[in-house]
Structures are given as C-alpha cells and as structure tokens.
Design a protein around this motif. Structure first.
Motif, PDB file in Angstrom:
ATOM      1  N   GLY A 518      29.545  -2.811  -5.969  1.00  0.00           N
ATOM      2  CA  GLY A 518      28.514  -3.772  -5.591  1.00  0.00           C
ATOM      3  C   GLY A 518      27.244  -3.500  -6.346  1.00  0.00           C
ATOM      4  N   PHE A 519      26.297  -4.398  -6.164  1.00  0.00           N
ATOM      5  CA  PHE A 519      25.043  -4.306  -6.900  1.00  0.00           C
ATOM      6  C   PHE A 519      23.900  -4.130  -5.916  1.00  0.00           C
ATOM      7  CE2 PHE A 519      28.026  -6.107  -9.664  1.00  0.00           C
ATOM      8  CZ  PHE A 519      27.643  -5.761 -10.936  1.00  0.00           C
ATOM      9  N   ASP A 520      22.930  -3.305  -6.316  1.00  0.00           N
ATOM     10  CA  ASP A 520      21.843  -3.003  -5.393  1.00  0.00           C
ATOM     11  C   ASP A 520      20.688  -3.971  -5.576  1.00  0.00           C
ATOM     12  OD1 ASP A 520      22.781  -0.514  -4.179  1.00  0.00           O
ATOM     13  OD2 ASP A 520      22.786   0.188  -6.240  1.00  0.00           O
ATOM     14  N   ILE A 521      20.156  -4.408  -4.467  1.00  0.00           N
ATOM     15  CA  ILE A 521      18.882  -5.131  -4.498  1.00  0.00           C
ATOM     16  C   ILE A 521      17.828  -4.129  -4.065  1.00  0.00           C
ATOM     17  CG2 ILE A 521      17.548  -7.035  -3.556  1.00  0.00           C
ATOM     18  CD1 ILE A 521      20.021  -8.541  -3.124  1.00  0.00           C
ATOM     19  N   PRO A 522      16.828  -3.896  -4.888  1.00  0.00           N
ATOM     20  CA  PRO A 522      15.843  -2.865  -4.541  1.00  0.00           C
ATOM     21  C   PRO A 522      15.135  -3.165  -3.218  1.00  0.00           C
ATOM     22  CG  PRO A 522      15.475  -3.712  -6.755  1.00  0.00           C
ATOM     23  CD  PRO A 522      16.550  -4.532  -6.169  1.00  0.00           C
ATOM     24  N   SER A 523      14.582  -2.137  -2.644  1.00  0.00           N
ATOM     25  CA  SER A 523      13.889  -2.260  -1.368  1.00  0.00           C
ATOM     26  C   SER A 523      12.728  -3.243  -1.480  1.00  0.00           C
ATOM     27  CB  SER A 523      13.289  -0.918  -0.976  1.00  0.00           C
ATOM     28  OG  SER A 523      14.288   0.017  -0.786  1.00  0.00           O
ATOM     29  N   ALA A 524      12.515  -3.955  -0.404  1.00  0.00           N
ATOM     30  CA  ALA A 524      11.307  -4.773  -0.320  1.00  0.00           C
ATOM     31  C   ALA A 524      10.195  -3.885   0.211  1.00  0.00           C
ATOM     32  CB  ALA A 524      11.531  -5.949   0.604  1.00  0.00           C
ATOM     33  N   ILE A 525       8.978  -4.202  -0.165  1.00  0.00           N
ATOM     34  CA  ILE A 525       7.847  -3.409   0.318  1.00  0.00           C
ATOM     35  C   ILE A 525       7.070  -4.267   1.304  1.00  0.00           C
ATOM     36  CG2 ILE A 525       5.753  -2.190  -0.329  1.00  0.00           C
ATOM     37  CD1 ILE A 525       6.986  -1.876  -3.097  1.00  0.00           C
ATOM     38  N   ILE A 526       6.906  -3.745   2.488  1.00  0.00           N
ATOM     39  CA  ILE A 526       6.149  -4.452   3.514  1.00  0.00           C
ATOM     40  C   ILE A 526       4.867  -3.668   3.707  1.00  0.00           C
ATOM     41  CG2 ILE A 526       6.223  -5.342   5.875  1.00  0.00           C
ATOM     42  CD1 ILE A 526       8.619  -6.244   4.322  1.00  0.00           C
ATOM     43  N   SER A 527       3.741  -4.297   3.530  1.00  0.00           N
ATOM     44  CA  SER A 527       2.507  -3.555   3.765  1.00  0.00           C
ATOM     45  C   SER A 527       1.578  -4.364   4.668  1.00  0.00           C
ATOM     46  CB  SER A 527       1.826  -3.196   2.449  1.00  0.00           C
ATOM     47  OG  SER A 527       1.578  -4.341   1.703  1.00  0.00           O
ATOM     48  N   PHE A 528       0.762  -3.641   5.387  1.00  0.00           N
ATOM     49  CA  PHE A 528      -0.128  -4.243   6.372  1.00  0.00           C
ATOM     50  C   PHE A 528      -1.558  -3.972   5.925  1.00  0.00           C
ATOM     51  CE2 PHE A 528       3.780  -2.872   8.328  1.00  0.00           C
ATOM     52  CZ  PHE A 528       4.213  -4.016   8.960  1.00  0.00           C
ATOM     53  N   PRO A 529      -2.175  -4.914   5.252  1.00  0.00           N
ATOM     54  CA  PRO A 529      -3.485  -4.622   4.643  1.00  0.00           C
ATOM     55  C   PRO A 529      -4.580  -4.354   5.678  1.00  0.00           C
ATOM     56  CG  PRO A 529      -2.949  -6.935   4.440  1.00  0.00           C
ATOM     57  CD  PRO A 529      -1.736  -6.275   4.973  1.00  0.00           C
ATOM     58  N   ASN A 530      -4.393  -4.833   6.896  1.00  0.00           N
ATOM     59  CA  ASN A 530      -5.456  -4.625   7.882  1.00  0.00           C
ATOM     60  C   ASN A 530      -5.362  -3.287   8.589  1.00  0.00           C
ATOM     61  OD1 ASN A 530      -5.953  -7.160   7.110  1.00  0.00           O
ATOM     62  ND2 ASN A 530      -5.485  -8.122   9.071  1.00  0.00           N
ATOM     63  N   PHE A 531      -4.254  -2.605   8.381  1.00  0.00           N
ATOM     64  CA  PHE A 531      -4.082  -1.315   9.053  1.00  0.00           C
ATOM     65  C   PHE A 531      -4.146  -0.210   8.023  1.00  0.00           C
ATOM     66  CE2 PHE A 531      -2.238  -4.419  11.757  1.00  0.00           C
ATOM     67  CZ  PHE A 531      -2.576  -4.015  13.030  1.00  0.00           C
ATOM     68  N   HIS A 532      -4.913   0.767   8.325  1.00  0.00           N
ATOM     69  CA  HIS A 532      -5.041   1.859   7.375  1.00  0.00           C
ATOM     70  C   HIS A 532      -4.547   3.131   8.003  1.00  0.00           C
ATOM     71  CE1 HIS A 532      -7.115  -0.518   4.459  1.00  0.00           C
ATOM     72  NE2 HIS A 532      -7.814  -1.027   5.450  1.00  0.00           N
ATOM     73  N   ALA A 533      -3.679   3.785   7.290  1.00  0.00           N
ATOM     74  CA  ALA A 533      -3.177   5.061   7.778  1.00  0.00           C
ATOM     75  C   ALA A 533      -4.118   6.130   7.275  1.00  0.00           C
ATOM     76  CB  ALA A 533      -1.775   5.300   7.255  1.00  0.00           C
ATOM     77  N   SER A 534      -4.907   6.647   8.139  1.00  0.00           N
ATOM     78  CA  SER A 534      -5.760   7.743   7.703  1.00  0.00           C
ATOM     79  C   SER A 534      -5.987   8.674   8.884  1.00  0.00           C
ATOM     80  CB  SER A 534      -7.091   7.222   7.166  1.00  0.00           C
ATOM     81  OG  SER A 534      -7.827   6.657   8.203  1.00  0.00           O
ATOM     82  N   MET A 535      -6.138   9.920   8.573  1.00  0.00           N
ATOM     83  CA  MET A 535      -6.422  10.914   9.598  1.00  0.00           C
ATOM     84  C   MET A 535      -7.649  11.661   9.122  1.00  0.00           C
ATOM     85  SD  MET A 535      -3.064  12.613  11.132  1.00  0.00           S
ATOM     86  CE  MET A 535      -1.818  12.515   9.914  1.00  0.00           C
ATOM     87  N   VAL A 536      -8.647  11.668   9.918  1.00  0.00           N
ATOM     88  CA  VAL A 536      -9.888  12.311   9.496  1.00  0.00           C
ATOM     89  C   VAL A 536     -10.029  13.630  10.238  1.00  0.00           C
ATOM     90  CG1 VAL A 536     -12.361  12.054   9.276  1.00  0.00           C
ATOM     91  CG2 VAL A 536     -10.886  10.046   9.160  1.00  0.00           C
ATOM     92  N   PHE A 537     -10.022  14.692   9.473  1.00  0.00           N
ATOM     93  CA  PHE A 537     -10.285  16.016  10.038  1.00  0.00           C
ATOM     94  C   PHE A 537     -11.577  16.498   9.424  1.00  0.00           C
ATOM     95  CE2 PHE A 537      -5.703  15.573  10.135  1.00  0.00           C
ATOM     96  CZ  PHE A 537      -5.435  15.855  11.454  1.00  0.00           C
ATOM     97  N   LEU A 538     -12.536  16.783  10.243  1.00  0.00           N
ATOM     98  CA  LEU A 538     -13.833  17.154   9.690  1.00  0.00           C
ATOM     99  C   LEU A 538     -13.807  18.599   9.232  1.00  0.00           C
ATOM    100  CD1 LEU A 538     -16.652  15.530  11.772  1.00  0.00           C
ATOM    101  CD2 LEU A 538     -15.729  14.883   9.553  1.00  0.00           C
ATOM    102  N   GLU A 539     -14.169  18.786   7.994  1.00  0.00           N
ATOM    103  CA  GLU A 539     -14.247  20.146   7.469  1.00  0.00           C
ATOM    104  C   GLU A 539     -15.713  20.484   7.284  1.00  0.00           C
ATOM    105  OE1 GLU A 539     -11.062  21.226   4.333  1.00  0.00           O
ATOM    106  OE2 GLU A 539     -11.387  19.093   4.218  1.00  0.00           O
ATOM    107  N   ASP A 540     -16.092  21.653   7.675  1.00  0.00           N
ATOM    108  CA  ASP A 540     -17.503  21.999   7.508  1.00  0.00           C
ATOM    109  C   ASP A 540     -17.808  22.404   6.068  1.00  0.00           C
ATOM    110  OD1 ASP A 540     -16.457  24.042  10.041  1.00  0.00           O
ATOM    111  OD2 ASP A 540     -16.173  24.604   7.937  1.00  0.00           O
ATOM    112  N   ASP A 541     -16.795  22.931   5.402  1.00  0.00           N
ATOM    113  CA  ASP A 541     -17.017  23.390   4.037  1.00  0.00           C
ATOM    114  C   ASP A 541     -16.777  22.221   3.079  1.00  0.00           C
ATOM    115  OD1 ASP A 541     -17.407  24.823   1.835  1.00  0.00           O
ATOM    116  OD2 ASP A 541     -15.632  26.104   2.042  1.00  0.00           O
TER     117      ASP A 541
END
Lengths: 673, 603
Positions: A518-541
């Motif tokens: 069989g033949f592969d169809i590459p993955s589709a990319i689903i992205s959510f522009p309004n949601f941001h994956a971020s984790m903020v850890f405050l570093e003092d240095d």
C-alpha cells in the motif's frame, strides 16, 4: 567614580602607546568572551499516566555569527555550520521518529507534545534565505547533504512529488518554506550515531551517555529531532548566529521490579523507576564542555492536582503548604535524590493546578558518586494528561480499488472545557483549527467533494471554513496540498471533514519494490492557533537561563499530527506487460500468416486434389504422417501419388529445416555471447 | 509449404492454368507430357504479391530499426586516440632555459658550455612520461668584458655585463644576496641562472627565485664549478631536489576536480583532563593564506578547522624512564589514527571529488602526557609528527609540563601562539612532503651540499615550477587515460545512451588538453597547469556522468524479447512464402520453356 576614571584613562592612553595596544587587545578579548560558543545539555523526565516514563533529552549548541567570529568553530559542529552556509538555511527541522505519539494518554497540550511529537518516519522542513527561484534547488541539495550526513534516504524528498510549500497553515510558515515527509523510513541506530556525532562529547560523557541503544529502541516511541535557526548573513541587528537544538524524546516502560507480586491493589500503583532501571546506566558527571547540565523531573498539572487531593485526604493539611520546598517528601511518592530547586509553574489561566518541576544539577556528581534519580511510588495515583482542545484522527472510508474517502475527525476532549469555561457561554465564541494535509498525486482528491460535519450534522462548507487554500496535484509533478482554517463553535463535541478521492494508476516503473503493501498518505497537521502550549517557570538567574525552560516558555501554537494512512492501490501483475506483448504478437502473427496464405491460394487446384483424395484409398501409417506434416504446414492434405518418394522428400525437407533452425540458433548464440 | 504439392504440381498446374486447353491438346500433340511441360506462360500475380509483401516487410524493418535506435552523442574517438598516442610516444616536452654566469673567470665560454652540457646529459635520467628540452647559455664575466656562448642566444641578453662582482657574495646573508640577484637577471624571467664566483668561503646556495650561486675556492675551480652547476640545474631546478624513488613522481594529492581541502583538527584526547583551544583564525590569515595563494596554479585550496573531544588514539604507548615520558614507536604508527573515534568527517563544503587532507593536532590525555614519537633508529622525533601519504599528517602536541589543573579542569586553555606557529611550520613541512618535496632545507648531492633558502610562502618559485610541470604532466596523462577508458567503454557497449553533455565535456576536455600542451611547450607553466587541471576534471566529469553510471540502458536482449514474438513468426511465413512462390514460378517457367522448345521443334 566614572568621572575620575575617565581622565585617568585618557592620560594613560596618551602617555604610552604600548599601553594603548594592550588596552585594545584586552577589549577584544573581553568581547570574544561574551560571544562564545555554548553548549547545554538537559534531560527532562516525566511520569506518564499509563505507567510509562517520558525522557526528553535537550542539547543545545549555539555559535556566534560568523561575521564576528569567523568560520572556525570550537564547539559547534563543523558539518552543520557548513550546511547553513552552503544552502543559506534560515531555519530547519529534521526529525526521525519511530512509533506513534499517544495524544490521549501522553498529553497533547504541553510544549513537549506539541513540538516533539512527530509523525513516524522522517519529517523535514526548511526555510531558506535565498530568492524564490533558487529555493527548490537549495532544497534538493539540502536533502542530499542531509541524507549523507544522517545515513537516511532523505534524498527521496528531492523529487517534486514528495515535498510541498505550505503557505500559512504550518506554524513557521513563510513563502520560503518547504515541507516533506517520508512516512515509511525505518529509523534505527545508524541515524542516531551521526546525530550524536554533532554533540561535542558524543555519547562518551555527560547526559548523552544515558542513551543506551537497546533501551531506547525497545521503547514505545522515540523521536530524535534536530532543529536549527540561523540569522543569515543578510539580516542586520538581530545577529545571533546559529542555534542548533537537538532533542531526543523517548517513551519508555520502566522495568517494574515488583512485577512478580502484582496484586490487585498494586495494579494502579505507578511502577517505581530510576535512571538506571530505564536506561541501564547512571549519570556519571556532566560533559566537561557544557555551560549547564541539568536533569529535571516534571509532574504535570493533572498529577499535581491529584496528589494534592490525596495529600489533603491523608494529612488534612492546607493545600498551600504543598507548594513549599518540602514537596519532594510527599507521602505518595519519594525521590531518591534531593532536588536543588523546585519550580512551580506560573499560571494565569488555570488557577486550580500548576505543574511542578524539580531541578537536579549534574555538576555535583562524579564518576565515584553517580547520579541516579529514582521515583518510588507508594500510593496508587490515577490522573490524566492535559489534552489539546480537539483530538484529531484520520481514517479511510469506502472500499474497493477505485475510490475512497479520507475523513479527518475532530473530537472534543473533556478536559478542554476547562479552557473555554470562561467564554464558552458566549455564543460568538469560536475555536479556530488549522488543517494542513498533503496527498500524493496518485491519490486524486476531488476538492469540490469536501464536506464538513459538526456534531454529526452536515454543515455548509462556507459556514465552517473560514479560509481555504488548495493546490491540486499534478500527475507525476507535484502533490496535492490542502490548507484549511476551520471556525468551530466552542461547544462543539465533534467535527469531521471528508473528502473523496480516486485512486490513480502508476506507471509500471513507479511502483516501489513492495507495491502490495500500500501507499502512505503523510500525516495531516492539526494546529490550534489560539492555544499556546507554554509552561512558565520563573528563574531568578536571568543570565544562565536554561534553554529547555526558555523553550517551554515560548508561545508555540498547539499542534498535533494525525495517523499515517495506508491506501492500497491496484497493483498490476508485474510480468503482465511481457505476457501482453507475447499474446498480441502471436495473434497478429497468426492473422498475418493466414492473410499471406489466402493471397497465394489456388482454389481450383485444391479442388482437384480433393477429388483425387476421394478417389484413392491408402494404408494408414505413411499417409497419417504426411497428413500430420501437411497439417503442420497449414496446407490441405493430399493423398500421395507415390507414397515412398513423397515421404522421403518430406523427411529430408523436415530434417533440413530443423537443421536450419538449429544452425540459426547456434549462430545467434555464438554471435551474441 | 508448397513443397508437398510440388510433386503433384505438374499435373495440377496443367489443370489450373490450362484448364480449358487440357482436353483439346493431347490429341493434336501426343508428345506433350503434363508432368514436364505446360503450354501457357506461368502467372506472375502471386509471385508479385508475395514479393511485394516481403519487400514492404523489409522496408518496415528499417523503420523499426530507426525507432528502437538509441541516442549516442558522437564522441571524438580519433582525437582521444591521438591525444594518448601523442602523450605516449613523443612525450610532453617542457622547454627550460639555463643560464650559467661565471664571474671573475676568463675561460672560454664555449668550452665551459660543452662541458656543462656533457655533465647535464650524464645526470639526466629519462622520465618515461615527461621530458625536458633545455637550452643552455654561458656567460663569462671577467670584470672588463663579457663573453657569451652561444653568442646569439636570446636568453643571455638580459644580463648587463659587469652588474655583479665577487664582492657581492662576500657577505654571509644569503637572503640579501638572493634579493641582490633579482634585478641582475632582469626580474621575472623563466630562465634558471647559476652564478659562479671565486671566494674564500666555499658554499652553494639555491635562492627563492630560480637563482643559485656557487662560491668556489681556488684550485681546480672550473671543473668543480662545472659539476656543481650541472647538478643544481638538473637535480634541483628540474627535479625539485627530491631523491629518485622516495615518493613516486606522479604522486599528487590533488582531487580530480583540482581542489584540495585542508581540514585542520585539534583533538583533545580526554577533555576531562584538560581542554585546549586554538586561535585558528589568526593562523589561517597569517600563515596559511600566503601558501594557498602560492599554490593557486596547482590546486584550488580551501581551509577548514574543527576541535574534537574524546578522541583517544587507537594504540598504546609505553613509559620510558630515561626520557621521563611516554614513547610511541614507529612500528605502531599505523594504529595511531583511530578511525572509530576520530570523526574527522568529510566536508560538506567540498565537492564530490575534492581531495581532503587531514591535519591533526593530537593533545594527549594526562595518562599519557609527555607523548613522544620514536624513530626507527631509537631517537625521538624532532617534529613529533608523521605523515600518511594521501591522507594527511599528525602532530602530537604536549601541554606545557603536563600539569593538570585539578581545581578547574574544564577551563578552556588556548595553545600558546608560539607553539601554534611551530606546529604550523611542521604542517607546512608535512604538506611539502605530501607533495614530494623535502622538509629540510638542505640538498645533499653527489658534488656537495646545497643550502636551499626557504620561502615564507612555503614553496619557492622554482619548486612551484617543478610542481606545475609535474602537475601538468600528471593531469594530462590522467586525462588521456580517463578519456581512453571512456572511449573503450563506449565502444564496447553499443547500446549505451550517451548524452550530448558527455560529448561536450569530452570536446572541452580535449580542447583544454591541447591548450595545456601548447602552453607547456611554450614554457608557460602556470596556465598550462591550470588548463591541464581543467582537462582532467572535465574528463572525470564525463566519465562519471550519472547517465553513464545508470544500469538500465536499453539492452539488445530487451529489444529482442519484445519484438521477437511478432517478427519471428511473421518473417518466417513471409520469407518461406516468397521462396516457394519463386521456386514454383521457375519450375513452371521451365515447363513452359520445355513445351515451347518442343513446339518449335515440331513446327
């Protein structure tokens, strides 16, 4: 002070010329120190809800811009800087992945999953700093170089049928982007070794020493990634040189030592694991060339809130005390090493829980006192990782070898309600989803057949789709690309996109060796522009910022990849062309022969022979033979007049012919061998 | 198919062709035998039909042949052959002009010239590939007047009589004398000059600019001078001062595309002990750039560098108590380079056929710190380095005192500039050795020792001349052999597709080779080296063209397999039908003729 210093300095400069020289030299040394090449190594460990452990290695090398530092590097890999210089790469990402990221249980909303979960096989995208017409040539050369560098068949991405140029749906989108995937590339240790060669210490020292090939390749998922950003020579001001970021993400199953006495109660207990039990090795100090070397243990939001809950039940204490530094002596689990620092995520959106990060600097450990972080669970904990707002999956519909339908289904995750809790009641609340789908040319997609279903109800395409960009495939030239922005109501529980396609025919040369797979169809990319994956850890240095943590802070849109689809195409019988040639030629030859014979036929003569034959009666052995030979010659059989003479005549002729043909064959063989 | 009926043809033909006449004739002519004769002319209709089918078939074959024909760009096979025969038989001849100047002598220049020439022929060994065609002019400057031999030589005109005296050579500063000699012989000329003067301190020096001088003492000065002059001309200026058989003459570390990549690597065997760094940028600009510029006509050189860590050597050394250091002996040298751990890597910046020369500075770990290389005779190597032909060179650099700073082992230290300069001097020597030159500045010949003045560019002018000549010679031969094998390959595979591009490359390569030959015979070494390099790289490009490498050329077997199912049976039928019709026609015609003869005889 400054006022005093300045006249003094000026005086010095005037007085001695030598001193001036010294001063200048000193200044330049200082400047160089500021812009030195750097290398950082970090490892992030994270327990996963399904009794697995995530290990995320992050190595970052940075080189100052070549204009100020020359093209000779001390730490930065030579191959990469040459690559960047030769092909004017502005940004590039190459990933080798084996296995599929399980968005449901391993999370889909944190920075690790949205930037390190990759489709199986090879994915490569690059942004070039060259004029439009040179991009394709640069891309082709780049694929060949990378294929040599990483011992992989990336050079197959050279053909225009395999790569595409997304315009806006792929996050770092710009006109100079090229994107290609090879879903079927097998990833193994021969790809890891060249990747490790780019690290100054390779796997001889430091955290990379943990990368034990058998334990990594035994895991459920691993993805090695190379991401580089460079500010090209053309840009001014923001000149930060090249930053090479190498990450390896692996999902491993800890060898549970207590597996033998798995009681019913312990089924829910997370397996206790340590570095030595999942990698079979310990960290014996850092790579001496690094600027910083740290190991982190991350407990995600779900786990922390669950632990707090347990803690409250057990100890009847106020929740606020949990966030103190003593959190690592929690009744439900225990860490074998004392963390240097505990970070608590700075969280504005989700007040109820925030993830906790333990930092273990490797500097303190050495060969004699190796670092072996272990987590021992005491109480059963069940939690869920944070999910992306919608969970995407893609499947094929229809049967047969002629046509089918691709469906992308998006299902709301329960957890996401929390995000939108605030404005979910608002009727105008909208959830934006970018879908980027590449289909190979032999899957002929009919874009007019695009249908959208929201909550199982068919909707008008124009209501839901805010923006669409389609570039239809050209046979044997380019793949079809579809970029869509969906505008869904926030309260949506499920949405689906379907699109019909016809299966094309390939030329016999274009089939891969194992066409029936069989033949592969590459993955589709689903992205959510309004949601941001971020984790903020405050570093003092602020000076010695950890690259991994600053990576976590970056606001990158949440992204997920769908499954790779396997489309069976009609495969021909590969010996068929010759069979067809043989049979048609035979039919033509027969026709031709009969035509020639009809032209030469003498009807009256034959009638006379027939009469003669009726008149005579002969014995069977010889006439039978002559009849047979007559049949062979395609002639009407005539009874012989003088039987012995004719038969000998026939035989000699026959023998002569056989000899002639044999002689021809021998001559042929002799001449061509 | 007609054969079986032939036995009965006689009577049948009679019945078919003369069906109406048959019953009437027998009575009138009783001698008519229907088996042997007939009365009507045999019909031509069927014969014509079958032959027209055969002819159209044969015509069709031509079209078929045309349609399965493959494209082959015409290659100039004859020119290729003539190039290789030219290079093979009457050698590539480089013209050289020698000039010997005897200051303060009053001998007969003609006699001197003849004796030098006889010495030169004694010394010249015939190079099988490239030879030299030299002219010699001798000037004797006796202070008051000059005598030239031959008198009409165009090369001796550049010398102004009396512009140099023996006093000029009294000073001991050889470099100054070398500078002094430059204007004397008219600046930039391609002739090689040797000055012979009388003096107290005997010495022989070869300068940087195609000049040499000999100071001979009193006594049998002329005889000694003649031998010395002949030797410096042949052994030093022509052969580059190298011993015969040390490294093969055609041995050139230049890639097929005329490029060399010098890859400098600093290897820290164990960074846990110490980490050394270098300021390569300064070295690149100050020391390497002049040398690269000097070698421009021979090769296009690029430089790159990297620092690698965790790179132990592959073999062990032993502790020597006397030397207070670790010693690595010569017999273990093949195991010094650790190809598993030293990922020196090929360069991405270099093209596919460039030659990469690796130069390695090895910083040993604390465990093996003063690491010394031992020569076969037990002595310790001065340079502490070695070369591997066609691969590059290695230098072991021991940190000062081998002191490990336990407090701050990870601090990056820089190799002192002085050490670095010494190292790169050794590298220059190694690079010269890779090109076949000597790394020491002394040439010990049969007649005495010559002091060779080193150039700050690494290669002196006469050495560059030698390299250019040798490079031209090597390139032209390699170009001819590549083109020769290409033409043999093309001729042996008649069904191989040959693209136009290959034809063009071959054409241009031949043109460049011709240009190089003509330049060489005119004595323009630099441009002949450049165009010979181009010729070679084009020839290699043509030979390694991807379309030649492809396996799936259209084979004749394939053609046969596809077409034979149709053409074999059809052609059988057509040919046999034509043959039998022809035979039948002849037989019938002979019958008719027989009857006619009979009828004539009867009437």
């Amino acid at each position: 002070m400054a006022l005093l210093q300045r006249p003094f300095l000026v005086l010095l400069l005037i007085v001695t010329h030598q001193f001036l020289q010294y001063w200048v030299a000193f200044g330049s040394v200082n400047e160089e120190c500021q812009k030195q090449e750097e290398f950082n190594e970090e490892l992030l460990l994270k327990p996963l809800p399904d009794r697995k452990a995530l290990a995320h290695f992050h190595f970052q090398s940075s080189a100052p811009p070549s204009t100020s530092n020359g093209r000779h590097h001390h730490l930065f890999p030579k191959a990469i800087s040459q690559l960047v210089q030769k092909f004017q790469v502005k940004e590039m990402e190459l990933s080798f992945t084996q296995g599929r990221w399980n968005y449901e249980s391993w999370g889909g909303f944190d920075p690790i999953s949205s930037s390190n979960a990759k489709p199986p096989g090879v994915e490569l995208w690059a942004v070039f700093d060259v004029p439009q017409h040179q991009i394709d040539a640069s891309w082709k050369n780049l694929t060949h170089s990378l294929s040599g560098l990483f011992c992989a068949s990336i050079n197959f991405l050279e053909s225009t049928t395999t790569y595409s140029a997304p315009e806006w749906s792929f996050p770092p989108a710009s006109g100079n982007l090229r994107y290609g995937t090879l879903p079927r590339e097998a990833v193994c240790t021969e790809n890891l070794t060249p990747w490790l060669k780019l690290l100054p210490c390779r796997d001889k020292d430091g955290l990379a020493k943990l990368l034990d090939r058998p334990s990594i390749y035994r895991g459920f998922y691993h993805s090695q990634r190379l991401h580089l950003t460079s500010t090209g020579s053309g840009s001014e001001g923001m000149d930060s040189g090249i930053i090479l970021e190498q990450t390896l993400t692996a999902v491993l199953r800890p060898n549970s030592r207590r597996a033998s006495m798995a009681h019913a109660r312990e089924k829910h207990i997370q397996p206790s694991w340590s570095l030595s039990s999942i990698f079979g090795k310990q960290v014996s100090g850092r790579c001496v060339l690094v600027k910083s070397s740290n190991v982190y243990l991350l407990l995600d939001r779900g786990l922390v809130s669950e632990l707090k809950h347990l803690y409250k039940e057990n100890e009847k204490l106020v929740a606020n005390d949990l966030a103190t530094k003593n959190f690592w002596t929690n009744p439900s689990f225990e860490l074998s090493a004392k963390p240097e620092r505990v970070f608590i995520e700075e969280n504005s959106m989700h007040s109820n829980s925030s993830s906790i990060l333990y930092k273990f600097p490797v500097e303190k450990y050495s060969e004699s006192e190796p670092f072996d972080l272990g987590v021992i669970w005491k109480d059963p904990v069940v939690w869920l990782c944070q999910q992306a707002p919608l969970r995407a999956s893609r499947f094929l519909m229809g049967s047969g070898n002629e046509r089918g339908t691709i469906a992308i289904s998006l299902k709301s995750t329960q957890l996401s309600e929390g995000f939108m809790g605030a404005n979910a009641n608002d009727k105008r609340c909208e959830l934006r989803v970018y879908v980027f789908q590449v289909v190979p040319w032999y899957v002929k997609v009919y874009f007019h057949s695009l249908q959208v279903f929201v909550d199982q109800q068919p909707k008008a395409v124009s209501d839901i789709i805010e923006k669409i960009n389609v570039s239809p495939s050209k046979d044997k030239v380019s793949p079809g690309v579809m970029e869509v922005v969906l505008k869904l109501p926030c309260r949506v529980t499920s949405a689906a996109l379907t699109i019909e396609f016809d299966k094309g025919f390939l030329h016999i040369d274009e089939y891969p060796p194992d066409a029936n797979q069989g033949f592969d169809i590459p993955s589709a990319i689903i992205s959510f522009p309004n949601f941001h994956a971020s984790m903020v850890f405050l570093e003092d240095d602020s000076l010695n910022k950890s690259p991994l943590l600053s990576k976590f802070q970056e606001k990158s849109p949440v992204m997920s990849y769908t499954e790779v689809l396997l489309v069976p195409l009609t495969t021909p019988d590969f010996s068929m062309p010759y069979n067809v040639i043989a049979i048609t030629c035979m039919v033509f030859a027969l026709y031709f022969r009969s035509l020639v014979n009809v032209l030469r036929r003498r009807v009256a003569e034959e009638e006379r022979f027939l009469k003669d034959k009726a008149a005579r009666k002969t014995g069977w052995p010889l006439p039978l033979l002559s009849k047979l030979s007559a049949k062979l010659r395609g002639r009407q059989w005539e009874p012989p007049h003088s039987a012995p003479a004719s038969s000998s005549f026939i035989n000699s002729k026959l023998v002569f012919k056989v000899i002639l043909v044999a002689g021809l064959a021998v001559g042929w063989q002799y001449y061509f061998s | 198919m007609a054969e079986i009926s032939e036995a009965h043809d006689s009577d049948s033909s009679k019945s078919t062709d003369n069906a109406s006449e048959a019953p009437t004739q027998p009575e009138s002519e009783p001698e008519f035998n229907p088996k042997l004769m007939r009365k009507t002319k045999p019909g031509l209709k069927r014969l014509f039909l079958t032959f027209s089918v055969l002819f159209s078939f044969l015509l069709g074959l031509q079209f078929l042949w045309k349609s399965v024909e493959i494209y082959r760009s015409p290659l100039p096979f004859r020119e290729i052959d003539s190039l290789s025969t030219q290079l093979g038989s009457d050698h590539l001849i480089f013209p050289l002009h020698f000039h010997a100047l005897f200051v303060g002598f009053d001998s007969d220049p003609d006699r001197l010239r003849l004796s030098i020439l006889s010495e030169i022929t004694k010394l010249t060994s015939q190079n099988p590939k490239c030879s030299h065609n030299y002219t010699l002019s001798v000037t004797v400057d006796s202070g008051s007047h000059c005598l030239h031999s031959p008198t009409t030589s165009p090369h001796s005109c550049s010398y102004q009589c009396g512009s140099i005296t023996a006093i000029d050579f009294d000073q001991n500063d050889d470099v100054a004398i070398d500078e002094r000699l430059v204007p004397v012989f008219g600046g930039k000329t391609n002739e090689y000059s040797v000055v012979v003067v009388k003096g107290e301190s005997e010495r022989a020096v070869v300068g940087k600019n195609r000049r040499a001088w000999v100071v001979v003492g009193s006594g049998r000065e002329v005889e000694i001078a003649v031998v010395k002059v002949a030797e410096v001309l042949v052994k030093v200026f022509v052969n580059g001062g190298r011993e015969e058989g040390s490294i093969r003459n055609e041995f050139m570390p230049v890639g097929a595309d005329g490029r060399i990549v010098l890859s400098f690597n600093l290897l820290n065997a164990d960074p846990r002990d110490w980490v050394y760094d270098w300021d390569f940028r300064k070295i690149d600009n100050n020391l390497l750039a002049p040398m690269i510029e000097a070698l421009g006509p021979v090769a296009n050189i690029s430089v790159e560098s990297q620092v690698l860590y965790h790179t132990p050597k592959a073999s062990f050394s032993y502790w020597d108590q006397q030397l207070q250091s670790y010693v690595f002996s010569t017999k273990d040298l093949p195991f010094f380079v650790n190809s598993n751990e030293w990922h020196l890597d090929t360069s991405i910046a270099a093209g596919g056929r460039s030659k990469i020369l690796q130069f390695v500075v090895y910083v040993p770990s604390a465990k093996e710190c003063p690491l010394l290389l031992q020569l076969p005779n037990g002595e310790i190597s001065n340079t502490n380095g070695f070369i591997s032909p066609m691969w590059g060179g290695v230098i072991v650099w021991n940190p000062q005192g081998c002191l490990k700073d336990d407090n701050k082992p990870t601090a990056r230290r820089t190799i002192p500039m002085q050490d670095l300069e010494n190292m790169f001097e050794v590298f220059t020597g190694q690079f010269r050795q890779l090109f076949g030159f000597k790394s020491v500045n002394i040439y010990a010949g049969a007649s005495g020792v010559w002091n060779l003045l080193p150039s700050e560019r690494g290669f002196t002018e006469w050495e560059l001349d030698v390299l250019s000549r040798q490079h031209t010679c090597f390139n032209l031969h390699s170009c001819a052999s590549t083109l020769g094998s290409l033409s043999r390959l093309v001729q042996s595979l008649p069904r191989m597709i040959i693209m136009d591009e290959i034809g063009k490359q071959v054409k241009f390569s031949l043109e460049a080779a011709k240009l190089a030959q003509s330049n060489a015979s005119n004595g323009v070494y630099e441009s002949s080296a450049a165009s010979s390099r181009q010729a070679r790289s084009l020839a290699e490009d043509a030979f390694f063209h991807p379309s030649i490498m492809s396996v799936s050329y259209y084979s004749f077997e394939h053609c046969f397999a596809v077409y034979s199912p149709f053409f074999l049976p059809v052609s059988m039928h057509v040919v046999l039908a034509a043959l039998s019709e022809r035979r039948r026609y002849r037989k019938e015609k002979s019958k008719y003729l027989a009857w006619k003869a009979k009828a004539n005889a009867a009437s």
